[in-house]
Design an enzyme around this catalytic site. Structure first.
Site: not given
Ligand code: AMP
Length: 247
Positions: A42, A120, A159, A192, A203
């Protein structure tokens, strides 16, 4: 300055910061939500779509990562949020909803937006609908990038991200020229914390339970466009643009 180079200060640092420039939409401005399991690509699609459509790539995960790296002391709410993130859990809805509401300026930006990682959960989607309605703006479409789960897990664990410019790579599918070094800026690549195997399992469970129902939610609104996340990133992006009528 292109949208791509825009520093997105209003998004990353919050309402007290101003962006260095307002992105100029190419043709019409697009307001899109990008959906898909973590690791599906994404972020890469958001970068490619940003180059084509000029709309800013707004990632809630990037906001949390920026707070993690920032020298400023995080607020109590942010410290709490970062704890969830490090464990690979979703941050509670209320915290994320408030964080996005504080950044409402980005929702009205003339350049449009590409929301990545938000909403989300269905509650977050309801809050986004409310926020957009208040600002008299509407989503144009929701792009759902789709791939079988075992392929998603393979992509996630390989990644790597540049510590300087955030460009993403994959150890086998999209490796850098020199192992561990970013082709674009020479920065060190890292894995990460939430891409480590222990966090991936958490996740994926969170995605299946909370995020997959969003597909139904947006399908019922007639906004959902499914895009098969197979092929090169450029091919996937072309398919997405074509579905939008923006190819
Ligand atoms: P991402 O880079 O989008 O995978 O986000 C990394 C982490 O940030 C996720 O695993 C969550 O812990 C937190 N996070 C990001 N966006 C959200 C969201 N919309 N709702 C809840 N947690 C979020």
């Amino acid at each position: 300055m292109t949208a791509q180079e825009n520093d997105k200060a209003a998004w990353l640092k919050g309402p007290r910061a101003d962006c260095s420039s307002v992105p100029v939409a190419r043709g019409r401005s697009w307001r899109l939500v990008l959906l898909g399991a973590p690791g599906i690509g994404k972020g890469t699609q958001a970068e490619l779509l940003n180059q084509r459509l000029r709309a800013c790539h707004l990632s809630t995960g990037d906001v949390f990562r920026a707070a993690l790296k920032s020298d400023e002391d995080p607020s109590a709410a942010m410290t709490d949020a970062l704890g969830y993130m490090k464990r690979g859990d979703l941050v509670p809805d209320e915290v994320v909803i408030n964080m996005v509401a504080e950044r409402e300026r980005c929702m009205q930006c003339a350049g449009g937006f590409l929301l990545d990682g938000y909403p989300r959960t269905v509650d977050q989607a309801l809050a986004l609908d409310e926020l957009l309605a208040k600002k008299s703006v509407a989503l144009d479409a929701v792009l759902s990038f789709e791939l079988p789960m075992e392929k998603v897990i393979q992509r996630l664990s390989g990644r790597r991200v540049c510590s300087k410019c955030r460009k993403t790579y994959h150890v086998t599918h999209n490796p850098p020229g020199v192992e561990g070094t970013c082709d674009a800026c020479g920065g060190d690549l890292f894995q990460r914390e939430d891409d480590r195997p222990e966090a991936i399992t958490v996740r994926m469970k969170a995605y299946e339970e909370s995020t997959a129902p969003l597909i139904d939610y947006y399908e019922k609104q007639g906004l959902l466009i499914r895009v098969a996340a197979e092929g090169s990133p450029e091919e996937i992006c072309e398919a997405a643009l074509e579905s939008l009528g923006a190819g």
